[in-house]
Design an enzyme around this catalytic site. Sequence first.
Site, PDB file in Angstrom:
ATOM      1  N   SER A 185      77.335 -44.010 -44.637  1.00  0.00           N
ATOM      2  CA  SER A 185      78.701 -44.114 -44.142  1.00  0.00           C
ATOM      3  C   SER A 185      79.486 -45.178 -44.902  1.00  0.00           C
ATOM      4  CB  SER A 185      78.666 -44.359 -42.638  1.00  0.00           C
ATOM      5  OG  SER A 185      79.877 -43.957 -42.084  1.00  0.00           O
ATOM      6  N   LYS A 202      79.866 -45.611 -49.045  1.00  0.00           N
ATOM      7  CA  LYS A 202      81.037 -45.814 -49.903  1.00  0.00           C
ATOM      8  C   LYS A 202      80.691 -46.929 -50.896  1.00  0.00           C
ATOM      9  CE  LYS A 202      83.851 -45.259 -45.623  1.00  0.00           C
ATOM     10  NZ  LYS A 202      83.985 -43.880 -45.291  1.00  0.00           N
ATOM     11  N   TRP A 259      84.234 -35.433 -39.223  1.00  0.00           N
ATOM     12  CA  TRP A 259      85.077 -36.578 -39.593  1.00  0.00           C
ATOM     13  C   TRP A 259      84.851 -36.962 -41.060  1.00  0.00           C
ATOM     14  CZ3 TRP A 259      89.282 -38.635 -37.992  1.00  0.00           C
ATOM     15  CH2 TRP A 259      89.582 -39.994 -38.145  1.00  0.00           C
ATOM     16  N   HIS A 271      76.306 -37.866 -37.123  1.00  0.00           N
ATOM     17  CA  HIS A 271      76.572 -38.886 -38.135  1.00  0.00           C
ATOM     18  C   HIS A 271      75.502 -39.978 -38.017  1.00  0.00           C
ATOM     19  CE1 HIS A 271      79.063 -41.451 -40.666  1.00  0.00           C
ATOM     20  NE2 HIS A 271      78.929 -42.435 -39.793  1.00  0.00           N
TER      21      HIS A 271
HETATM   22  C1  GTR Z   1      83.884 -44.744 -39.021  1.00  0.00           C
HETATM   23  C2  GTR Z   1      84.783 -44.641 -40.215  1.00  0.00           C
HETATM   24  C3  GTR Z   1      84.073 -43.924 -41.323  1.00  0.00           C
HETATM   25  C4  GTR Z   1      82.652 -44.407 -41.510  1.00  0.00           C
HETATM   26  C5  GTR Z   1      81.963 -44.792 -40.223  1.00  0.00           C
HETATM   27  C6  GTR Z   1      80.662 -45.577 -40.363  1.00  0.00           C
HETATM   28  O1  GTR Z   1      84.490 -45.325 -37.932  1.00  0.00           O
HETATM   29  O2  GTR Z   1      85.923 -43.942 -39.830  1.00  0.00           O
HETATM   30  O3  GTR Z   1      84.837 -44.019 -42.515  1.00  0.00           O
HETATM   31  O4  GTR Z   1      82.604 -45.448 -42.422  1.00  0.00           O
HETATM   32  O5  GTR Z   1      82.783 -45.505 -39.390  1.00  0.00           O
HETATM   33  O6  GTR Z   1      80.545 -46.494 -41.194  1.00  0.00           O
HETATM   34  O7  GTR Z   1      79.743 -45.284 -39.596  1.00  0.00           O
END
Ligand code: GTR
Length: 368
Positions: free
Chosen positions: A204, A208, A295, A346
């Site tokens: 996540s 990045k 998402w 996620h």
């Molecule tokens: C979320 C964000 C994502 C992702 C995520 C994470 O809230 O919108 O871009 O980075 O967090 O790191 O689990």
Amino acid sequence: MPAYTLPDVLKSSANKTIKTKKDWEKIRRPEVLTLFEENIYGQVPKSFEEIKFSVLNEDKNSMNGKANRKEVSIEVFNKNKSVKINLVLFIPNNVLKPAPVFLLINNRGKENTDPRRGVISEFWPAELVIESGYAIAAFHVSDLAPDNKDEFMNGVLQLFPEQLNADNGMRAIGAWGWGASRVMDYFESDPQVDKKRVALVGHSRGGKASLWAAAQDQRFAICITNCSGSTGAALARRQFGERINRINTSFPHWFNTNYKKYNGHEELLPVDQHMLISLIAPRPVYATSASEDLWADPKGTFLALKNAEEVYALYGLNSKLPDAPPGLNMPIIESPLAYHNREGKHDLTVYDWKQFIRFADYNFGRGR
Ligand code: GTR
């Protein structure tokens, strides 16, 4: 979703079509790297005054004798300030050294990478990785930049305060990536670790950072970006799931000030995320999605990989990605650009790690 046209990764700013790896490396790659630096992730300070490594703890018989555990403090000095990165590292005992290693950028709770193994977490399944013949390491993002808009500057940015005033200055994601490179500096000094076979892993927001770090620092042999979504492995121009305006509003401390110009204007970006993946060529990249994680735009992630293929082709590397995204739990592993869409949420799970191990086995030529 709007109709969109991706910027051409193989067309230089002077409108030259790039046809060889030589022209890619000499002309286009440096341009693309600068575009990401200027418009999204910020500068990456290349020099500092000093770096010191201290092994604070070592247990040659951890994990029932299967691994050597080291806790290493990496301290970096600049402008009379210093920052300490706490590295946890397990090295398998029963393999020839140096061992290849997976390094996780940990953006979740520190207990996920517990050196004492009181907590065993799927997020960092150290025992599984050791059993597979790899070393496994992790550091926590808060050592570099606390993940908070009011506190992110209380880390490595204290060593480079000029960055904070620059519209193209480093912010939190850049700081985490910079930290991964300092761990790489340490690996280069540890004879038990194979510095030529380091796989950098991030989930996540950590994913990045793993992409940006691997784009910047060519010492990382493999990049793994798990469910990294917006401004990670997913295309921005699809405007699907989390958009630039949203990420810059929820997390204003992640990317540089210039990136805010693209709020609501994905189409104006001079890059898109397939070009970030392209910067890692010819090194292998594995991106993942999860079926319930819309998402993070699974299809946009697959398409970013797909659109990086032409840069890998300059190196004679044939991607095995199909034309359309594969079904759930159908990983494509034996390819320089690899992908799976896992059924579920996620997250970073043992399922994901098992595929990463297969991917590393394939790319590092380790049969099993
Ligand atoms: C979320 C964000 C994502 C992702 C995520 C994470 O809230 O919108 O871009 O980075 O967090 O790191 O689990």
